[in-house]
Motif scaffolding. Structure first.
Motif, PDB file in Angstrom:
ATOM      1  N   TYR A   1       0.833  -1.204   0.000  1.00 31.63           N
ATOM      2  CA  TYR A   1       0.000   0.000   0.000  1.00 31.63           C
ATOM      3  C   TYR A   1       0.869   1.255   0.000  1.00 31.63           C
ATOM      4  CZ  TYR A   1      -3.859   3.061   1.554  1.00 31.63           C
ATOM      5  OH  TYR A   1      -4.811   4.042   1.661  1.00 31.63           O
ATOM      6  N   VAL A   2       1.883   1.261   0.836  1.00 31.61           N
ATOM      7  CA  VAL A   2       2.780   2.422   0.929  1.00 31.61           C
ATOM      8  C   VAL A   2       3.521   2.635  -0.388  1.00 31.61           C
ATOM      9  CG1 VAL A   2       4.850   3.308   2.096  1.00 31.61           C
ATOM     10  CG2 VAL A   2       2.985   2.324   3.434  1.00 31.61           C
ATOM     11  N   VAL A   3       3.936   1.550  -1.027  1.00 31.47           N
ATOM     12  CA  VAL A   3       4.613   1.660  -2.325  1.00 31.47           C
ATOM     13  C   VAL A   3       3.684   2.314  -3.347  1.00 31.47           C
ATOM     14  CG1 VAL A   3       5.539   0.312  -4.261  1.00 31.47           C
ATOM     15  CG2 VAL A   3       6.211  -0.249  -1.922  1.00 31.47           C
ATOM     16  N   LEU A   4       2.419   1.906  -3.359  1.00 32.78           N
ATOM     17  CA  LEU A   4       1.445   2.519  -4.273  1.00 32.78           C
ATOM     18  C   LEU A   4       1.223   3.994  -3.961  1.00 32.78           C
ATOM     19  CD1 LEU A   4      -1.355  -0.165  -4.811  1.00 32.78           C
ATOM     20  CD2 LEU A   4       0.077   0.898  -6.558  1.00 32.78           C
ATOM     21  N   VAL A   5       1.177   4.341  -2.686  1.00 29.97           N
ATOM     22  CA  VAL A   5       0.995   5.743  -2.301  1.00 29.97           C
ATOM     23  C   VAL A   5       2.166   6.577  -2.809  1.00 29.97           C
ATOM     24  CG1 VAL A   5       0.932   7.337  -0.340  1.00 29.97           C
ATOM     25  CG2 VAL A   5      -0.500   5.286  -0.325  1.00 29.97           C
ATOM     26  N   ASP A   6       3.387   6.064  -2.692  1.00 31.73           N
ATOM     27  CA  ASP A   6       4.559   6.780  -3.202  1.00 31.73           C
ATOM     28  C   ASP A   6       4.485   6.948  -4.721  1.00 31.73           C
ATOM     29  OD1 ASP A   6       5.650   7.135  -0.688  1.00 31.73           O
ATOM     30  OD2 ASP A   6       6.971   5.383  -0.833  1.00 31.73           O
ATOM     31  N   LYS A   7       4.056   5.897  -5.401  1.00 29.21           N
ATOM     32  CA  LYS A   7       3.908   5.960  -6.858  1.00 29.21           C
ATOM     33  C   LYS A   7       2.872   7.020  -7.231  1.00 29.21           C
ATOM     34  CE  LYS A   7       2.754   3.033 -10.837  1.00 29.21           C
ATOM     35  NZ  LYS A   7       2.369   1.683 -11.260  1.00 29.21           N
ATOM     36  N   LEU A   8       1.765   7.049  -6.481  1.00 35.65           N
ATOM     37  CA  LEU A   8       0.723   8.037  -6.752  1.00 35.65           C
ATOM     38  C   LEU A   8       1.203   9.460  -6.501  1.00 35.65           C
ATOM     39  CD1 LEU A   8      -2.441   6.234  -5.423  1.00 35.65           C
ATOM     40  CD2 LEU A   8      -2.086   7.117  -7.728  1.00 35.65           C
ATOM     41  N   ARG A   9       2.012   9.624  -5.485  1.00 33.78           N
ATOM     42  CA  ARG A   9       2.546  10.952  -5.185  1.00 33.78           C
ATOM     43  C   ARG A   9       3.327  11.485  -6.387  1.00 33.78           C
ATOM     44  NH1 ARG A   9       5.025   9.825  -0.518  1.00 33.78           N
ATOM     45  NH2 ARG A   9       3.103  10.169   0.605  1.00 33.78           N
ATOM     46  N   GLU A  10       4.147  10.637  -6.974  1.00 27.90           N
ATOM     47  CA  GLU A  10       4.922  11.025  -8.151  1.00 27.90           C
ATOM     48  C   GLU A  10       4.017  11.297  -9.352  1.00 27.90           C
ATOM     49  OE1 GLU A  10       7.930   8.099  -8.965  1.00 27.90           O
ATOM     50  OE2 GLU A  10       8.643   8.112  -6.890  1.00 27.90           O
ATOM     51  N   LEU A  11       3.060  10.398  -9.575  1.00 27.56           N
ATOM     52  CA  LEU A  11       2.144  10.583 -10.702  1.00 27.56           C
ATOM     53  C   LEU A  11       1.304  11.847 -10.548  1.00 27.56           C
ATOM     54  CD1 LEU A  11       0.888   6.924 -11.289  1.00 27.56           C
ATOM     55  CD2 LEU A  11       2.193   8.311 -12.901  1.00 27.56           C
ATOM     56  N   ASP A  12       0.834  12.110  -9.350  1.00 23.90           N
ATOM     57  CA  ASP A  12       0.004  13.292  -9.106  1.00 23.90           C
ATOM     58  C   ASP A  12       0.750  14.586  -9.433  1.00 23.90           C
ATOM     59  OD1 ASP A  12      -2.628  12.655  -8.389  1.00 23.90           O
ATOM     60  OD2 ASP A  12      -2.049  12.143  -6.344  1.00 23.90           O
ATOM     61  N   GLU A  13       2.053  14.583  -9.187  1.00 24.25           N
ATOM     62  CA  GLU A  13       2.851  15.779  -9.480  1.00 24.25           C
ATOM     63  C   GLU A  13       3.001  16.015 -10.981  1.00 24.25           C
ATOM     64  OE1 GLU A  13       6.588  15.294  -7.481  1.00 24.25           O
ATOM     65  OE2 GLU A  13       5.686  15.469  -5.487  1.00 24.25           O
ATOM     66  N   ARG A  14       2.973  14.936 -11.764  1.00 28.49           N
ATOM     67  CA  ARG A  14       3.232  15.045 -13.201  1.00 28.49           C
ATOM     68  C   ARG A  14       1.975  15.114 -14.061  1.00 28.49           C
ATOM     69  NH1 ARG A  14       6.190  10.270 -15.149  1.00 28.49           N
ATOM     70  NH2 ARG A  14       5.044   9.225 -13.547  1.00 28.49           N
TER      71      ARG A  14
END
Length: 128
Positions: free
Chosen positions: A48-61
């Motif tokens: 779950y935490v790995v997905l949240v980190d991935k989303l954080r990056e995607l949300d910025e871009r």
């Protein structure tokens, strides 16, 4: 210009699919918490935490269009509903563990208080 629109649509789709994965993971975690499968819940939390980190990056871009923003808001609301239930169950589990620790400490303290007075039961036995 069409290539840029296609890339934007693809990125938006990837972002929303990742939120969908997070929702699925949150639902899975809620199920594990409901059935008190704590080790499995902890393992899922890592993913779950790995997905949240991935989303954080995607949300910025990725910038979402209005439909994408609405879909993201819906997904986030559903994720948060699962999160609230998971947290509620974790608080209950924490309280249960706290009670068990309290009982264990009392037993240990009683043992420490009375064990020296009892002496060694084998001390007075005659040697064979």
């Amino acid at each position: 210009m069409a290539a840029i629109d296609t890339a934007h649509a693809d990125n938006q789709q990837i972002l929303l699919e990742t939120y969908g994965e997070l929702l699925s993971r949150a639902a899975q975690m809620q199920s594990l918490a409901s059935t008190e499968q704590w080790p499995e819940l902890i393992e899922q939390r890592t993913h779950y935490v790995v997905l949240v980190d991935k989303l954080r990056e995607l949300d910025e871009r990725v910038e979402l269009d209005d439909a994408g923003k609405a879909q993201k808001a819906d997904l986030l609301e559903r994720i948060l509903e699962h999160d609230v239930e998971i947290r509620r169950r974790l608080v209950t589990r924490r309280d249960e563990l706290g009670k068990l620790i309290g009982v264990s400490r009392k037993q240990r303290d009683l043992h420490r208080a009375y064990a020296p007075q009892q002496g060694d039961p084998f001390q007075d036995e005659p040697a064979p």
